[in-house]
Design an enzyme around this catalytic site. Sequence first.
Site, short mmCIF file in Angstrom:
data_model
loop_
_atom_site.label_atom_id
_atom_site.label_comp_id
_atom_site.label_asym_id
_atom_site.label_seq_id
_atom_site.Cartn_x
_atom_site.Cartn_y
_atom_site.Cartn_z
N ASP A 297 0.86 -1.18 0.00
CA ASP A 297 0.00 0.00 0.00
C ASP A 297 0.90 1.24 0.00
OD1 ASP A 297 -3.05 0.89 0.73
OD2 ASP A 297 -1.57 2.27 1.59
N ILE A 298 0.65 2.17 -0.93
CA ILE A 298 1.45 3.40 -1.00
C ILE A 298 1.16 4.26 0.22
CG2 ILE A 298 1.91 5.49 -2.34
CD1 ILE A 298 1.10 3.97 -4.84
N HIS A 310 -5.96 13.91 -8.96
CA HIS A 310 -5.95 12.48 -9.28
C HIS A 310 -5.05 12.16 -10.47
CE1 HIS A 310 -9.00 10.99 -6.45
NE2 HIS A 310 -9.55 12.18 -6.58
N GLU A 340 -4.63 2.16 -4.37
CA GLU A 340 -3.17 2.24 -4.33
C GLU A 340 -2.54 0.95 -3.81
OE1 GLU A 340 -4.59 4.19 -0.41
OE2 GLU A 340 -5.33 3.80 -2.42
#
Length: 562
Positions: A297-298, A310, A340
């Site tokens: 996960d970023i 975005h 993400e």
Amino acid sequence: MRQGRKLFIREFQKQLEQLQSLLMNIPDSPEVDDMQQFYRIVHTLKGSAPVFGYQRIGKLAEDLVRAWEWTQSLTPASEGTLLVMSTIAESAAASQVALRQMNMEYNICLTELQMDDQQNPGGGSLLGTLKSRLLLVDDDEVLRSYLTRRLQMDDCIVDEASDVETAKKLLREHTYDLVTLDLMMHPQSGYELFEFLKEDPTLKWLPLIVLSGRNDLNDKVRCFQLGADDYVMKPFQYEELAARIYSLLKRTKNFEQLAFRDPLTGVFNRRYFDLQIGMELQRIERYPAPISLVFIDIDRFKSINDGYGHHVGDLVLQGLAHLLQVNLRSTDLLARFGGEEFVIALPNTTAEQAIQIMQGILDKVRLKPVAQYEGHLFSITFSAGIAAWEPGLPVAEWISKADEAMYHAKQQGRNRVVGAQECIISDGSSQTSTSPAMKKRLLIVDDDPILRSILTSHLEHLPIEITHAPDGEEAHRLLQERTFDACILDGMMPKLDGFHLLELLKNNSNPVQRELKVLMLSGKKKEDDLVKGFQLGADDYMTKPFSLVELEARVKRLMQLE
């Protein structure tokens, strides 16, 4: 052949120019040497053109050879005779027409070569552009050997099987892009392999071309009903078979792109991951081997979307996906899980090995930006959880364990890799087992993502946790949520600069925040800024550019690491 054709056309152009020059001179001042040279050139073309597939040029050259054949019996004494002069006129008239046609052929051939270069600049057949792995199943050793050599010349990886059982063994051991199958084999017919492919979920979608010596309608219908994608009669031309293989593989890849690829990042999507991971576990049950799952996960991805839009978030996702792809093995399975989040299956890899692999990738992510937009560079970190598969463990539970380990990585400060089973934690390049709770925490606050990456890379070997903030507002939020031992703070930043942030900390009622050790960084060398920084509570001050060695020494002193 393609290179040979290029050389032939290049030489053909010169020969045409010579023929045209000779034909302009011969009618007015005929010389035996010129006429015999004209004959030699067209005679050469007659033999060479068909070798390179230019049958039309060869036929025109043959007509000219016949038109000038009589010159081979001439001697210098024949020049100027009435008979020779009339024959020259006839041959020259016929040659004018043939040379015009040759010039047309030259232009057509040149255009074809140029179009071929545009469509296939690497040379060879189009099949060679796909770099595929094929399995040839045929009991005809001569045909098998011939096809293998030709396909290898087209940059294909080729395995051979002379019978059904050998084919089954190879299909279990390797992953193929396409199979060619002969129907009439001994002791088992090719039909036996159809059932094997149909029953195995990992192979049922594998493209299959039947090669058969029987022109039987019932055989053709039965093969297509059983799942064959094409049916080629023997004997066949290799070029046709290669074109059929290319067309089928290209179509398959296009379908895969539409159905199984994430359109934004180009990596596999969750649908493909769910399908493929089940097949991979079935293979492992037959041939036991370790496999680990990574859930990524970023870190603070929402702040990128909220702060920059975005479109920038999409660029960051693409950048990370590309970096992951180029640093993983071809056997690893990377997919975008959603938002993400990414998942990676690492076959033949223990949890400990997976942690080392992912830590190496995280180190590379830290070192350089993953995206750029309108002159701004964007650097990120990610949190990763790793879980090893155990026999009998459902896929959903396996994913959940990796996800939970990733959540622990977030709780422990993000920007790290955590193993689910033994809670193995790897932060930075250090291999120490210091508990994160015992490590001191450093906050780097700077709007320059490259400088943040450089500082992180230079300081991450220390027994500390490093957190980033791209501006003063984000730093202020982090300082309210967590406790840090020290902060490297840039003086000039958008939104909230370092001096105003220092003032907020000084007026804070929380004694822990007031005790935060601050090292100010500034691009200005004004004495007023230096004095202002110390008045607001900075513990140390450095102007850019600075020595990284000196900065490390000052950080160690502030955090009492010496």
